[in-house]
Motif scaffolding. Structure first.
Motif, PDB file in Angstrom:
ATOM      1  N   GLY A  20     -28.441  -3.302 -30.765  1.00  0.00           N
ATOM      2  CA  GLY A  20     -27.633  -3.866 -29.702  1.00  0.00           C
ATOM      3  C   GLY A  20     -27.046  -2.792 -28.813  1.00  0.00           C
ATOM      4  N   GLN A  21     -26.653  -1.666 -29.404  1.00  0.00           N
ATOM      5  CA  GLN A  21     -26.095  -0.581 -28.605  1.00  0.00           C
ATOM      6  C   GLN A  21     -27.154   0.003 -27.686  1.00  0.00           C
ATOM      7  OE1 GLN A  21     -24.371   2.107 -31.449  1.00  0.00           O
ATOM      8  NE2 GLN A  21     -22.369   1.156 -31.250  1.00  0.00           N
ATOM      9  N   VAL A  22     -28.352   0.186 -28.181  1.00  0.00           N
ATOM     10  CA  VAL A  22     -29.422   0.711 -27.339  1.00  0.00           C
ATOM     11  C   VAL A  22     -29.677  -0.257 -26.198  1.00  0.00           C
ATOM     12  CG1 VAL A  22     -31.870   1.294 -27.267  1.00  0.00           C
ATOM     13  CG2 VAL A  22     -30.455   2.077 -29.176  1.00  0.00           C
ATOM     14  N   GLY A  23     -29.717  -1.542 -26.503  1.00  0.00           N
ATOM     15  CA  GLY A  23     -29.916  -2.537 -25.465  1.00  0.00           C
ATOM     16  C   GLY A  23     -28.794  -2.533 -24.445  1.00  0.00           C
ATOM     17  N   GLU A  24     -27.578  -2.332 -24.903  1.00  0.00           N
ATOM     18  CA  GLU A  24     -26.432  -2.313 -23.995  1.00  0.00           C
ATOM     19  C   GLU A  24     -26.496  -1.098 -23.064  1.00  0.00           C
ATOM     20  OE1 GLU A  24     -21.543  -2.278 -24.210  1.00  0.00           O
ATOM     21  OE2 GLU A  24     -22.698  -2.432 -26.063  1.00  0.00           O
ATOM     22  N   ARG A  25     -26.874   0.046 -23.595  1.00  0.00           N
ATOM     23  CA  ARG A  25     -27.003   1.258 -22.767  1.00  0.00           C
ATOM     24  C   ARG A  25     -28.055   1.041 -21.685  1.00  0.00           C
ATOM     25  NH1 ARG A  25     -26.828   4.296 -27.973  1.00  0.00           N
ATOM     26  NH2 ARG A  25     -29.071   4.214 -27.881  1.00  0.00           N
ATOM     27  N   GLU A  26     -29.209   0.566 -22.100  1.00  0.00           N
ATOM     28  CA  GLU A  26     -30.288   0.345 -21.125  1.00  0.00           C
ATOM     29  C   GLU A  26     -29.899  -0.734 -20.129  1.00  0.00           C
ATOM     30  OE1 GLU A  26     -34.936  -0.984 -20.942  1.00  0.00           O
ATOM     31  OE2 GLU A  26     -34.284   0.189 -22.676  1.00  0.00           O
ATOM     32  N   SER A  27     -29.186  -1.743 -20.593  1.00  0.00           N
ATOM     33  CA  SER A  27     -28.740  -2.812 -19.710  1.00  0.00           C
ATOM     34  C   SER A  27     -27.840  -2.277 -18.599  1.00  0.00           C
ATOM     35  CB  SER A  27     -28.006  -3.873 -20.534  1.00  0.00           C
ATOM     36  OG  SER A  27     -27.464  -4.851 -19.695  1.00  0.00           O
ATOM     37  N   VAL A  28     -26.931  -1.368 -18.937  1.00  0.00           N
ATOM     38  CA  VAL A  28     -26.046  -0.772 -17.930  1.00  0.00           C
ATOM     39  C   VAL A  28     -26.856   0.074 -16.954  1.00  0.00           C
ATOM     40  CG1 VAL A  28     -24.152   0.866 -17.569  1.00  0.00           C
ATOM     41  CG2 VAL A  28     -23.979  -0.867 -19.352  1.00  0.00           C
ATOM     42  N   ALA A  29     -27.808   0.842 -17.464  1.00  0.00           N
ATOM     43  CA  ALA A  29     -28.658   1.663 -16.590  1.00  0.00           C
ATOM     44  C   ALA A  29     -29.452   0.780 -15.631  1.00  0.00           C
ATOM     45  CB  ALA A  29     -29.590   2.537 -17.424  1.00  0.00           C
ATOM     46  N   ARG A  30     -29.994  -0.313 -16.146  1.00  0.00           N
ATOM     47  CA  ARG A  30     -30.756  -1.237 -15.302  1.00  0.00           C
ATOM     48  C   ARG A  30     -29.856  -1.941 -14.279  1.00  0.00           C
ATOM     49  NH1 ARG A  30     -35.883  -2.770 -16.624  1.00  0.00           N
ATOM     50  NH2 ARG A  30     -36.765  -1.753 -18.447  1.00  0.00           N
ATOM     51  N   GLU A  89     -36.103   7.427 -22.719  1.00  0.00           N
ATOM     52  CA  GLU A  89     -34.685   7.457 -23.061  1.00  0.00           C
ATOM     53  C   GLU A  89     -34.474   8.588 -24.048  1.00  0.00           C
ATOM     54  OE1 GLU A  89     -31.102   5.340 -25.514  1.00  0.00           O
ATOM     55  OE2 GLU A  89     -33.094   4.441 -25.593  1.00  0.00           O
ATOM     56  N   ARG A  90     -33.412   9.340 -23.828  1.00  0.00           N
ATOM     57  CA  ARG A  90     -33.063  10.416 -24.755  1.00  0.00           C
ATOM     58  C   ARG A  90     -31.580  10.364 -25.056  1.00  0.00           C
ATOM     59  NH1 ARG A  90     -36.409  15.881 -23.488  1.00  0.00           N
ATOM     60  NH2 ARG A  90     -38.436  14.921 -23.705  1.00  0.00           N
ATOM     61  N   SER A  91     -31.273  10.470 -26.341  1.00  0.00           N
ATOM     62  CA  SER A  91     -29.869  10.596 -26.716  1.00  0.00           C
ATOM     63  C   SER A  91     -29.457  12.030 -26.473  1.00  0.00           C
ATOM     64  CB  SER A  91     -29.676  10.237 -28.185  1.00  0.00           C
ATOM     65  OG  SER A  91     -29.906   8.875 -28.373  1.00  0.00           O
ATOM     66  N   ARG A  92     -28.295  12.190 -25.938  1.00  0.00           N
ATOM     67  CA  ARG A  92     -27.778  13.527 -25.683  1.00  0.00           C
ATOM     68  C   ARG A  92     -26.698  13.806 -26.709  1.00  0.00           C
ATOM     69  NH1 ARG A  92     -28.115  14.849 -19.336  1.00  0.00           N
ATOM     70  NH2 ARG A  92     -30.367  14.678 -19.238  1.00  0.00           N
ATOM     71  N   GLY A  95     -22.282   9.802 -27.971  1.00  0.00           N
ATOM     72  CA  GLY A  95     -21.783   8.883 -26.956  1.00  0.00           C
ATOM     73  C   GLY A  95     -22.427   9.024 -25.596  1.00  0.00           C
ATOM     74  N   ARG A  96     -23.568   9.709 -25.495  1.00  0.00           N
ATOM     75  CA  ARG A  96     -24.270   9.851 -24.209  1.00  0.00           C
ATOM     76  C   ARG A  96     -25.761   9.641 -24.404  1.00  0.00           C
ATOM     77  NH1 ARG A  96     -21.376  12.868 -19.591  1.00  0.00           N
ATOM     78  NH2 ARG A  96     -19.281  12.520 -20.313  1.00  0.00           N
ATOM     79  N   SER A  97     -26.378   9.047 -23.414  1.00  0.00           N
ATOM     80  CA  SER A  97     -27.827   8.878 -23.378  1.00  0.00           C
ATOM     81  C   SER A  97     -28.295   9.076 -21.953  1.00  0.00           C
ATOM     82  CB  SER A  97     -28.239   7.477 -23.836  1.00  0.00           C
ATOM     83  OG  SER A  97     -28.053   7.323 -25.206  1.00  0.00           O
ATOM     84  N   ALA A  98     -29.554   9.435 -21.811  1.00  0.00           N
ATOM     85  CA  ALA A  98     -30.144   9.591 -20.483  1.00  0.00           C
ATOM     86  C   ALA A  98     -31.399   8.728 -20.400  1.00  0.00           C
ATOM     87  CB  ALA A  98     -30.482  11.050 -20.216  1.00  0.00           C
ATOM     88  N   ILE A 120     -25.750   7.897 -19.204  1.00  0.00           N
ATOM     89  CA  ILE A 120     -24.825   6.850 -19.620  1.00  0.00           C
ATOM     90  C   ILE A 120     -23.855   7.450 -20.632  1.00  0.00           C
ATOM     91  CG2 ILE A 120     -24.659   4.586 -20.759  1.00  0.00           C
ATOM     92  CD1 ILE A 120     -26.164   4.466 -18.149  1.00  0.00           C
ATOM     93  N   GLY A 121     -22.592   7.126 -20.479  1.00  0.00           N
ATOM     94  CA  GLY A 121     -21.582   7.597 -21.418  1.00  0.00           C
ATOM     95  C   GLY A 121     -20.794   6.438 -21.987  1.00  0.00           C
ATOM     96  N   ARG A 122     -20.238   6.681 -23.148  1.00  0.00           N
ATOM     97  CA  ARG A 122     -19.422   5.652 -23.823  1.00  0.00           C
ATOM     98  C   ARG A 122     -17.959   5.946 -23.564  1.00  0.00           C
ATOM     99  NH1 ARG A 122     -19.744   0.865 -26.227  1.00  0.00           N
ATOM    100  NH2 ARG A 122     -18.403   0.594 -28.019  1.00  0.00           N
ATOM    101  N   ILE A 123     -17.256   4.964 -23.053  1.00  0.00           N
ATOM    102  CA  ILE A 123     -15.814   5.080 -22.843  1.00  0.00           C
ATOM    103  C   ILE A 123     -15.136   4.305 -23.960  1.00  0.00           C
ATOM    104  CG2 ILE A 123     -13.887   4.486 -21.356  1.00  0.00           C
ATOM    105  CD1 ILE A 123     -15.677   4.894 -18.988  1.00  0.00           C
TER     106      ILE A 123
END
Length: 147
Positions: A20-30, A89-92, A95-98, A120-123
């Motif tokens: 779900g977290q991966v999906g949420e990150r990609e969802s924000v990027a999209r 997609e790469r995890s940095r 709390g960050r992904s690109a 993408i960053g996590r707040i």
């Protein structure tokens, strides 16, 4: 038996939560790609941005104001087409992904390719800006005949 079932259930929930977290990150990027590139809606892109990304959007808003164009009309945005896909997609750091997106932007008779790297960053904390958000984006023009 009950303990094994409980452990399996807990492991399944953990795995689904991670998905779900991966999906949420990609969802924000999209969501950012849709607002910024597809609809050219800077206020909408601004809602999912912070940091350097927000500064870049605000600078573009100011440039549009100086040029007398605060927001393209829906008709103007409809005159072009934008298609995109996630290339990687790469995890940095924690709390960050690109996400690297491939975009094809076209308006008759011209079209061009662009690659956009979105970080993408996590707040964490309380408030309305909690969750994943775009912290930066970089654009790379791609040669017309490139894959």
């Amino acid at each position: 038996m009950k303990t094994t079932s409980s452990r399996l259930f807990a492991a399944l929930l953990l795995a689904l939560g991670a998905c779900g977290q991966v999906g949420e990150r990609e969802s924000v990027a999209r969501e950012f790609i849709e607002a910024y590139y597809v609809r050219a809606d800077l206020p909408a892109a601004r809602k999912v941005a912070t940091g350097l990304a927000l500064q870049k959007i605000d600078r573009e808003i100011e440039l549009r104001k100086e040029a007398g164009d605060t927001q393209p009309s829906p008709e103007a945005a409809g005159e072009r087409s934008v298609t995109f896909q996630v290339l990687e997609e790469r995890s940095r750091t924690e709390g960050r992904s690109a996400f690297l997106f491939d975009l094809l932007i076209g308006a008759e008779p011209i079209s061009f390719k662009r690659r956009t790297l979105i970080t993408i960053g996590r707040i964490r904390g309380s408030g309305e800006r909690e969750g994943w958000i775009v912290v930066n984006f970089s654009e790379i023009d791609v040669a017309p005949n490139s894959p």
